[in-house]
Design a protein around this motif. Structure first.
Motif, mmCIF file in Angstrom:
data_model
loop_
_atom_site.group_PDB
_atom_site.id
_atom_site.type_symbol
_atom_site.label_atom_id
_atom_site.label_comp_id
_atom_site.label_asym_id
_atom_site.label_seq_id
_atom_site.Cartn_x
_atom_site.Cartn_y
_atom_site.Cartn_z
ATOM 1 N N UNK A 97 0.820 -1.193 0.000
ATOM 2 C CA UNK A 97 0.000 0.000 0.000
ATOM 3 C C UNK A 97 0.860 1.252 0.000
ATOM 4 N N UNK A 98 0.225 2.381 -0.363
ATOM 5 C CA UNK A 98 0.887 3.680 -0.422
ATOM 6 C C UNK A 98 0.018 4.726 0.265
ATOM 7 N N UNK A 99 0.684 5.729 0.817
ATOM 8 C CA UNK A 99 -0.036 6.872 1.375
ATOM 9 C C UNK A 99 0.910 8.071 1.283
ATOM 10 N N UNK A 100 0.464 9.226 1.706
ATOM 11 C CA UNK A 100 1.280 10.431 1.555
ATOM 12 C C UNK A 100 2.601 10.283 2.303
ATOM 13 N N UNK A 101 3.701 10.383 1.563
ATOM 14 C CA UNK A 101 5.062 10.228 2.085
ATOM 15 C C UNK A 101 5.300 8.866 2.730
ATOM 16 N N UNK A 102 4.456 7.902 2.429
ATOM 17 C CA UNK A 102 4.629 6.545 2.956
ATOM 18 C C UNK A 102 4.716 5.588 1.780
ATOM 19 N N UNK A 147 -4.632 3.064 -2.281
ATOM 20 C CA UNK A 147 -3.575 3.155 -3.283
ATOM 21 C C UNK A 147 -2.628 1.990 -3.042
ATOM 22 N N UNK A 148 -2.411 1.173 -4.079
ATOM 23 C CA UNK A 148 -1.543 0.013 -3.930
ATOM 24 C C UNK A 148 -0.612 -0.117 -5.129
ATOM 25 N N UNK A 149 0.529 -0.734 -4.886
ATOM 26 C CA UNK A 149 1.472 -1.083 -5.948
ATOM 27 C C UNK A 149 1.553 -2.594 -6.031
ATOM 28 N N UNK A 150 1.341 -3.130 -7.217
ATOM 29 C CA UNK A 150 1.479 -4.564 -7.464
ATOM 30 C C UNK A 150 2.767 -4.766 -8.234
ATOM 31 N N UNK A 151 3.679 -5.613 -7.692
ATOM 32 C CA UNK A 151 4.992 -5.765 -8.324
ATOM 33 C C UNK A 151 5.494 -7.212 -8.269
#
Length: 291
Positions: A156-161, A184-188
């Motif tokens: 997952x992603x967040x502001x400045x995280x 908000x997520x990043x799949x990698x």
């Protein structure tokens, strides 16, 4: 998710996508890794956005966390499998994306990570578990005769995280965190010809601040002052203007002020591919910001 936040994610993603493609075009035999990293990061700055983490350029069995050192003289070689992992942020809202450039003849391995990424993205919507995403990733990689890397995940992603829950596995499973609208997520996915596990290497070039507390050494104080604008996002040793920072970096890591990111690699002689997109979960699916 507020509309203004959504728009920042979208803008960051568009810039990241464009720069990643341009960066991939720079990767050719005999080209300097250091110059490539500098050029890619300068593109981000020239676009008026921030570098969310030092551009990762990881070769062959290395999967993540490699970036050129200040004294780096490495060049790309014929046969290399090069992972280019880029982070861009707008007001702290991050686009995280990666591709693999094959300078050899292993197109199927590159295809495996791309197909796995896309299969997982196709399943993203509210109510889906991360276990379902991992199952889709593992199936695509395994069907091509490779292994997913079990101890690396999307996030997952967040502001400045840059890294927070939910972690998105690259192996199959049942249940786990449930996707929700506005995440908000990043799949990698990472596909490998090796064991399917990465281990810490001795090489460490990337750090981030994990605690805010007074320190005694003047050089340590200079480093912390220098990285203060990053709001905890990672930085590379080559980014520092503070002279002779190595001893202070080690001390700051030992004191728990900085977190170190060793290069992560599968067994020597193996090859790893990576593909990554960032997305926002919507009411009926997702919007891929870095497509």
């Amino acid at each position: 998710m507020k509309e203004e936040v959504f728009e920042r994610y979208i803008q960051a993603g568009k810039v990241a996508s464009t720069i990643l493609r341009k960066g991939g075009d720079l990767i050719r035999p005999d080209v300097s890794l250091a110059l490539t990293a500098a050029e890619v990061e300068q593109m981000v700055i020239d676009a008026g956005l921030g570098v969310a983490f030092p551009v990762n350029i990881s070769l062959n069995e290395s999967a993540a966390h490699d970036t050129p050192s200040p004294e780096d003289d490495r060049t790309f070689k014929a046969g290399d499998m090069v992972k280019l992992d880029l982070g861009v942020h707008l007001d702290g809202y991050i686009a995280d994306t990666a591709l693999t450039v094959d300078l050899g003849d292993q197109n199927l391995l590159v295809e495996a990570s791309i197909a796995a990424r896309d299969a997982a993205i196709a399943k993203v919507k509210p109510g889906v578990t991360i276990g379902e995403l991992g199952t889709a990733v593992a199936a695509e990689i395994g069907s091509r005769g490779y292994r997913p890397i079990a101890n690396l995940t999307g996030h997952g992603l967040d502001q400045f995280r840059l890294h927070m829950g939910p972690n998105v596995p690259n192996v199959g499973g049942i249940g786990g965190a449930v996707l929700e609208e506005g995440m908000a997520i990043a799949i990698e996915p990472f596909a490998t010809t090796g064991t399917g596990y990465v281990n810490d290497q001795k090489r460490v070039e990337i750090f981030s601040q994990m605690a805010w507390k007074p320190v005694r050494m003047p050089t340590s104080r200079k480093i912390l002052k220098e990285i203060e604008p990053l709001n905890g996002l990672p930085f590379a040793r080559r980014h520092l203007k503070t002279p002779k920072p190595d001893l202070s970096l080690l001390r700051l890591v030992r004191e728990g002020v900085l977190h170190a990111y060793p290069v992560l690699a599968d067994v020597p002689g193996s090859y790893v591919s990576q593909a990554e997109h960032t997305m926002i979960v919507t009411s009926d699916g997702c919007v891929v910001t870095t497509a």
